[in-house]
Scaffold this motif. Structure first.
Motif, mmCIF file in Angstrom:
data_model
loop_
_atom_site.group_PDB
_atom_site.id
_atom_site.type_symbol
_atom_site.label_atom_id
_atom_site.label_comp_id
_atom_site.label_asym_id
_atom_site.label_seq_id
_atom_site.Cartn_x
_atom_site.Cartn_y
_atom_site.Cartn_z
ATOM 1 N N THR A 1 0.851 -1.194 0.000
ATOM 2 C CA THR A 1 0.000 0.000 0.000
ATOM 3 C C THR A 1 0.880 1.236 0.000
ATOM 4 O O THR A 1 1.880 1.290 0.714
ATOM 5 N N LEU A 2 0.487 2.215 -0.782
ATOM 6 C CA LEU A 2 1.214 3.469 -0.865
ATOM 7 C C LEU A 2 0.247 4.605 -0.557
ATOM 8 O O LEU A 2 -0.819 4.703 -1.164
ATOM 9 N N VAL A 3 0.604 5.445 0.426
ATOM 10 C CA VAL A 3 -0.193 6.617 0.777
ATOM 11 C C VAL A 3 0.539 7.846 0.258
ATOM 12 O O VAL A 3 1.682 8.107 0.641
ATOM 13 N N LEU A 4 -0.116 8.581 -0.629
ATOM 14 C CA LEU A 4 0.486 9.748 -1.257
ATOM 15 C C LEU A 4 -0.046 11.027 -0.642
ATOM 16 O O LEU A 4 -1.271 11.208 -0.563
ATOM 17 N N PHE A 5 0.849 11.896 -0.199
ATOM 18 C CA PHE A 5 0.502 13.211 0.349
ATOM 19 C C PHE A 5 -0.470 13.120 1.536
ATOM 20 O O PHE A 5 -1.234 14.041 1.779
ATOM 21 N N ASN A 6 -0.471 12.004 2.246
ATOM 22 C CA ASN A 6 -1.390 11.771 3.370
ATOM 23 C C ASN A 6 -2.856 11.904 2.963
ATOM 24 O O ASN A 6 -3.710 12.144 3.805
ATOM 25 N N ARG A 7 -3.155 11.731 1.681
ATOM 26 C CA ARG A 7 -4.533 11.909 1.212
ATOM 27 C C ARG A 7 -5.016 10.809 0.279
ATOM 28 O O ARG A 7 -6.168 10.450 0.297
ATOM 29 N N PHE A 8 -4.134 10.264 -0.571
ATOM 30 C CA PHE A 8 -4.543 9.310 -1.589
ATOM 31 C C PHE A 8 -3.860 7.970 -1.357
ATOM 32 O O PHE A 8 -2.716 7.912 -0.915
ATOM 33 N N THR A 9 -4.571 6.890 -1.677
ATOM 34 C CA THR A 9 -4.076 5.550 -1.431
ATOM 35 C C THR A 9 -4.098 4.730 -2.717
ATOM 36 O O THR A 9 -5.104 4.716 -3.420
ATOM 37 N N LEU A 10 -2.990 4.047 -2.987
ATOM 38 C CA LEU A 10 -2.904 3.058 -4.053
ATOM 39 C C LEU A 10 -2.446 1.752 -3.414
ATOM 40 O O LEU A 10 -1.539 1.760 -2.573
ATOM 41 N N ALA A 11 -3.064 0.638 -3.801
ATOM 42 C CA ALA A 11 -2.720 -0.632 -3.178
ATOM 43 C C ALA A 11 -2.768 -1.751 -4.212
ATOM 44 O O ALA A 11 -3.614 -1.751 -5.109
ATOM 45 N N ALA A 12 -1.859 -2.695 -4.077
ATOM 46 C CA ALA A 12 -1.831 -3.888 -4.913
ATOM 47 C C ALA A 12 -1.523 -5.071 -4.006
ATOM 48 O O ALA A 12 -0.749 -4.963 -3.061
#
Length: 198
Positions: free
Chosen positions: A151-162
């Motif tokens: 999981t990657l949290v970008l700018f403490n606002r958006f999440t991308l997960a694989a």
């Protein structure tokens, strides 16, 4: 005029003694300064970033799952998530309702929860109700499995997960003749999710 100002100052001290002492008590300020002298400053609190995520996984739809998930991080290495499931089907002769949910734990081996590489166990429960020709049947099943991913949290606002999860799940077989019949199957679920962090 000075007499009026003195009366006003005395009345303020009588009405608000705590505030007057807190603002004007030089002795207290000096004592506080001496008591802190020589003591190290407390370390600043570490900002762990967003602690909650809400994601949508469109790949879960092929297994009658909603693909919606809420995750809450507890400390750096651990998070807990819940994912509800819902399915409804209808034919002229019958209808079927399925309610289920998955509860899981993610242990982060790299990064700080909820961002990083993780693995962990998950548990699920399913309740099904089927009505056919006026006769209702219901059943309950459970599942146990595991998950691995990133999981990657970008700018403490958006999440991308694989990631990927697989469950060994017993599902009520309400079409079978025997009451309480279960069918066992392995449900693999790939995860390519996006969402928000807060």
């Amino acid at each position: 005029m000075p007499r009026a100002a003195l009366i006003l100052l005395l009345s303020l001290c009588v009405l608000f003694p705590g505030r007057a002492l807190a603002e004007d008590d030089v002795i207290t300020k000096v004592q506080d300064w001496f008591s802190k002298l020589g003591k190290p400053k407390p370390p600043p609190e570490e900002d762990l970033g967003a602690r909650n995520t809400f994601t949508i996984n469109p790949l879960a739809l092929q297994h009658s799952q909603l693909g919606v998930e809420y995750e809450r991080a507890f400390g750096k290495p651990l998070s807990i998530y819940v994912a509800p499931e819902f399915a409804y089907g209808r034919t002229p002769e019958a209808w079927t309702l399925s309610l289920a949910g998955t509860l899981g734990i993610r242990l982060f081996v790299l990064g700080n929860a909820p961002s990083g590489i993780y693995f962990g166990p998950e548990f699920s429960a399913v309740y099904q109700l089927r009505s056919e020709n006026g006769v209702r049947r219901r059943g309950v099943g459970v599942g146990l499995g595991g998950t691995v991913g990133w999981t990657l949290v970008l700018f403490n606002r958006f999440t991308l997960a694989a990631g990927f999860s697989a469950q060994y799940r017993s599902i009520p077989d309400l079409e079978a003749q025997g009451e309480g019949a279960l069918r066992v199957q392995i449900i693999p679920t790939p995860r390519l999710a996006f969402g928000v962090a807060f």
